[in-house]
Write a protein that holds these residues in place. Structure first.
Motif: not given
Length: 677
Positions: A4-5, A7, A10-11, A13-14
């Protein structure tokens, strides 16, 4: 979790969640400080890893880019415990990268629209039955059914049915065009009303739409002179920033200052300033039916100060028509040696010679003879062309078929050589000169050495020509030149009606080439407008070659620097204005980027600008540059429909469609001068 990370979204957002969590922990008290540092460091690492990976890939190709500057700054900040700065810098950089990717996707939206306009399925008609098949299975000569609301999947000819087709995807015109049996249709156009069956001529990658998509894709990736210059600048600028940071760090003893300089010196806005504007400009043009071959040609078009236009088919409709028939001796106090004949008699013998000859003047003469009921019947006679002067033909007498006559149709000079009477030759020359001064092409007609009269044939000036030329002058074009193969008197008459000062007639293709070379040698930046075939040498010699009505010619799409897909002359000033707007946006973006970096570097050296603040301002400048370039994608101004009227095309009436726009002009005919010059 790890997948997921991978993308970017996604990175990002995290990292953002971890930064917010760390800031919240900082407000809970000193006991939460270690946990906050861990969250901030984790946010920095999540953002730094892909940036560092990109920097390493670039180093393998011996390229030192922005990613390396940010990676060094982030790792250095983590090493000295500046977790907030490391996280803020990398998060803002990653956020800016996402914005850049989104902007480039938006600027390439015109290409996406073109691709989307090509249908993936077609309704194939075979043996009286219909079958839905993938467009990849279609072959030439297949017949496809297109109903209202569907897109045409092939380039071909309507064999049955009728309807209105929205051709905006190909030509940029919003006014639907009526399609009936015998009309050409293009892949990607949408049938708004009716139902038609189309016999395929070109399918798949051979269609005009596929060629346009390929051309726009190449153009958006092509680099202009300014962009190439910026690339060369980047090759030494980035290493220079690294050296400056090392020198300042050693001189000041402050690692934080050195790392801050690395971040502040990132030329992100400068790097994106040119390509985002070029891609947006080319995309805007494609959406309006203006295909620009690449950034270099866009830049050159912005500098054009001289426009050279071919007469026939560009300034005129390209459909010569008979305007007048002057029998020998008409207008004199006394008849000539042979007396004045009737207009029908002159036209009948001219048509007898022209029918079946393949001569470019044949159509208007024969059509006029049919309209008057004096068209020739039976088997055509034998005709022999005299290049640039006319033709001779051996024809039978309609009243006495066994009798043969020698008919000459051509210039007054040719008539003078055939006639034995100086009086008749003088009359033919003076009458021809008078008709030419009125803008017509004069054609003398002789039968067995007897002068019958002179026929005047003229090509009508396009309805959109005056408005287009006026807009060219308003767009900054100071010199308009008209070149024509027609005789000089005809060219001068047309130029006078259009307000063109420099008109040159009686030119062969090599003469047009010499004229363009002469203008360039004098220091002019020349755009040559022609049909892309007969004017090929001059188009190639010009700084910018412009092909008009390119929707009817795949060759024009492939070879011209700018292709105006609609046969609409007003698109020419629009293309030059678009080029000038794009150049202005590029200059503005460069100024914004350079000024931002300069001010930030000064702020770091005098104090007050931190690493995080510097990156925030830097990414703000990137956003400003992107927004400025996206202005080019704004919808072009609509002009009054009376200024953009087609000449010979058939259109759906305004009450049949909700969109009113420019019209579609018709097919180009033969040049009057190709017969007599």
């Amino acid at each position: 979790m790890m997948s997921t990370l991978r993308r970017p979204g996604a990175r990002l957002a995290a990292a953002g969640i971890l930064i917010l969590a760390a800031l919240a922990m900082g407000r809970l008290g000193a006991g939460w400080a270690p946990a906050g540092d861990i969250a901030m460091a984790a946010a920095a690492l999540i953002s730094t890893v892909p940036i560092a990976a990109a920097a390493l890939r670039a180093l393998r190709t011996r390229t030192i880019g922005i990613d390396l500057l940010v990676s060094i700054a982030s790792i250095g900040a983590l090493a000295i415990g500046n977790y907030w700065e490391a996280a803020a810098v990398t998060f803002l950089f990653a956020f800016g990268h996402v914005l850049e990717q989104g902007a480039m996707t938006r600027t390439r939206s015109a290409l996406t629209d073109l691709v989307d306009s090509a249908p993936q399925e077609a309704v194939l008609v075979r043996d009286g039955r219909t079958e839905t098949v993938p467009t990849g299975r279609l072959r030439p000569d297949d017949v496809v059914l297109v109903s209202a609301g569907s897109s045409v999947p092939v380039d071909g000819t309507v064999v049955s049915g009728s309807g209105a087709a929205d051709e905006s995807a190909v030509t940029g015109e919003s006014m639907p065009a009526e399609k009936t049996p015998g009309d050409q249709v293009r892949s990607g156009t949408t049938l708004t009303t009716g139902m038609i069956q189309v016999r395929a001529e070109k399918v798949g990658s051979q269609t005009l739409l596929a060629r346009i998509v390929a051309r726009v894709e190449e153009a958006q990736d092509a680099r202009g002179r300014v962009q190439t210059m910026m690339d060369r600048f980047g090759r030494w600028y980035t290493p220079a920033i690294i050296v400056l940071a090392i020198v300042v760090g050693l001189a000041s003893g402050s690692l934080t200052l050195a790392l801050t300089l690395l971040v502040i010196g990132c030329p992100g806005a400068l790097v994106i300033s040119v390509p985002v504007a070029v891609v947006a400009g080319i995309g805007r043009g494609a959406r309006d039916g203006i295909l620009i071959r690449g950034g270099e040609h866009l830049e050159t078009a912005a500098k054009v100060d001289t426009v050279v236009l071919d007469k026939t088919g560009t300034l005129t409709t390209g459909h010569p028509e008979l305007k007048q028939v002057v029998p020998h001796g008409a207008g004199e106090n006394s008849a000539g040696e042979n007396g004045a004949g009737s207009e029908d008699e002159v036209l009948r013998w001219a048509a007898l010679a022209e029918v079946g000859s393949g001569h470019p003047l044949a159509d208007p003469i024969v059509d006029a003879a049919r309209n008057r009921g004096v068209a020739p019947e039976g088997v055509p006679g034998e005709a022999e062309a005299i290049p640039g002067r006319g033709l001779t033909a051996e024809v039978g007498d309609p009243d006495r078929p066994e009798t043969r006559h020698r008919v000459v149709v051509g210039t007054a000079e040719l008539a003078g050589e055939e006639l034995g009477s100086e009086h008749d030759a003088g009359w033919a020359a003076s009458t021809s000169a008078r008709l030419a001064a009125d803008g017509a092409t004069p054609v003398t007609v002789l039968r067995d050495g007897e002068l019958l009269g002179v026929i005047a044939i003229a090509d009508t000036i396009r309805a959109d020509a005056p408005a287009a030329l006026a807009r060219l002058r308003r767009a900054g074009v100071g010199h308009l030149v008209m070149l024509s193969g027609d005789r000089s008197e005809v060219a001068s008459a047309v130029a006078q009606q259009l307000g063109i000062d420099d008109a040159r007639g009686g030119l062969l293709p090599e003469d047009k080439l010499s004229a363009v070379q002469e203008l360039r040698a004098a220091g002019a930046v020349v755009a040559m407008v022609g049909d892309g075939v007969n004017d090929a040498p001059a188009l190639a010699a010009a700084d910018v070659g412009v092909a008009m009505g390119a929707a009817g010619s795949a060759l024009a799409v492939e070879t011209s620097d700018i292709a105006l897909m609609a046969d609409d002359l007003t698109r020419l000033p629009e293309s030059l204005r678009l080029a000038r707007r794009t150049r202005a946006v590029i200059r503005q973006n460069i100024v914004i980027a350079v000024a931002t970096v300069t001010l930030l570097l000064a702020g770091v050296l005098v104090g007050g600008v931190t690493m995080a603040l510097g990156m925030l301002v830097h990414e703000a400048s990137v956003l400003v540059v992107i927004v400025n370039a996206l202005r080019l994608l704004g919808r072009r101004a609509r002009h009054d429909s009376s200024e953009r009227t087609g000449q010979t095309g058939r259109q759906v009436q305004p009450w049949q469609t909700s969109e009113h726009g420019g019209s579609r002009s018709g097919r180009r005919g033969a040049s009057p001068q190709q017969q007599t010059a």
